[in-house]
Design an enzyme around this catalytic site. Structure first.
Site, PDB file in Angstrom:
ATOM      1  CE  LYS A  12      15.509  54.138  49.208  1.00  0.00           C
ATOM      2  NZ  LYS A  12      16.369  54.344  48.016  1.00  0.00           N
ATOM      3  CE1 TYR A  52      13.495  50.694  44.720  1.00  0.00           C
ATOM      4  CE2 TYR A  52      14.556  49.339  46.382  1.00  0.00           C
ATOM      5  CZ  TYR A  52      14.136  50.583  45.936  1.00  0.00           C
ATOM      6  OH  TYR A  52      14.360  51.703  46.705  1.00  0.00           O
ATOM      7  CB  THR A  94      17.778  58.800  41.774  1.00  0.00           C
ATOM      8  OG1 THR A  94      16.419  58.765  41.351  1.00  0.00           O
ATOM      9  CG2 THR A  94      18.229  57.413  42.201  1.00  0.00           C
ATOM     10  CG  ASN A 115      18.714  57.165  47.545  1.00  0.00           C
ATOM     11  OD1 ASN A 115      18.213  56.321  48.293  1.00  0.00           O
ATOM     12  ND2 ASN A 115      18.480  57.201  46.251  1.00  0.00           N
ATOM     13  CG  HIS A 118      10.688  54.284  47.775  1.00  0.00           C
ATOM     14  ND1 HIS A 118      11.098  54.046  46.486  1.00  0.00           N
ATOM     15  CD2 HIS A 118       9.330  54.181  47.765  1.00  0.00           C
ATOM     16  CE1 HIS A 118      10.036  53.798  45.733  1.00  0.00           C
ATOM     17  NE2 HIS A 118       8.951  53.870  46.489  1.00  0.00           N
ATOM     18  CD  GLU A 129       6.436  52.215  44.786  1.00  0.00           C
ATOM     19  OE1 GLU A 129       6.310  53.155  45.605  1.00  0.00           O
ATOM     20  OE2 GLU A 129       7.262  52.235  43.852  1.00  0.00           O
TER      21      GLU A 129
END
Ligand code: DAT
Ligand code: MG
Length: 152
Positions: A12, A52, A94, A115, A118, A129
């Site tokens: 991310k 998402y 998570t 975090n 993914h 995805e």
């Protein structure tokens, strides 16, 4: 023959900014998984909202969208035995506050809103995805010369 399992992993924007891309890729390589797709991109809100889609009603969704589009991400497809579940374990909980040491989130992050990575959460999720982020032609089928040292 059934296709070998694949999963989508993304570093991310916080992970890219913090220059963690190399260390994160290294973990999946050294575990024994095979990299079959990799790219860096600035994500559009449209792609993110599809990625998402299950979180659209969550109170944190607007800030999640803002964070995920704040800079480039590095997205990859990894292949191997039980890769979806194994990568979830390697990525950790998570919420980094609950993530075990030794996991990516447990080693590199402290707050759920940043975090670092993914990882697809199921085989069906991974397939959805991967199709969303990659065109089939950008995923490579290649023979790893270490195959018989990794598998029976
Ligand atoms: P995961 O990324 O572990 O699959 P998820 O799919 O439930 O978790 O949520 C997607 C992302 O949304 C997550 O990585 C970080 C963000 N998120 C989840 N819960 C959150 C919360 N309570 N507050 C802020 N961000 C949250
Ligand atoms: Mg998820």
């Amino acid at each position: 023959m059934a296709q070998v399992e694949r999963t989508l992993i993304a570093v991310k924007p916080d992970g890219v900014q913090r220059r963690l891309v190399g260390q994160i890729i290294q973990r999946f390589e050294q575990r024994g998984f095979k990299l079959v797709g990799l790219k860096m991109l600035q994500v559009s809100e449209d792609l993110l909202s599809q990625h998402y889609c299950e979180l659209r009603k969550k109170p944190f969704y607007p800030s999640l969208l803002h964070y995920m589009t704040s800079g480039p991400v590095v997205v990859m497809v990894w292949e191997g035995h039980n890769v979806v579940q194994s990568c979830r374990v390697m990525v950790g909980h998570t919420n980094p506050a609950q993530a075990q040491a030794g996991t990516v989130r447990g080693d590199f992050s402290v707050h759920v809103s940043r975090n670092v990575v993914h990882a697809s959460d199921s085989l069906e999720g991974a397939q959805r995805e991967i199709q969303l982020w990659f065109q089939g032609k950008d995923l490579l089928n290649w023979d790893c010369c270490h195959h018989t040292s990794t598998y029976e």
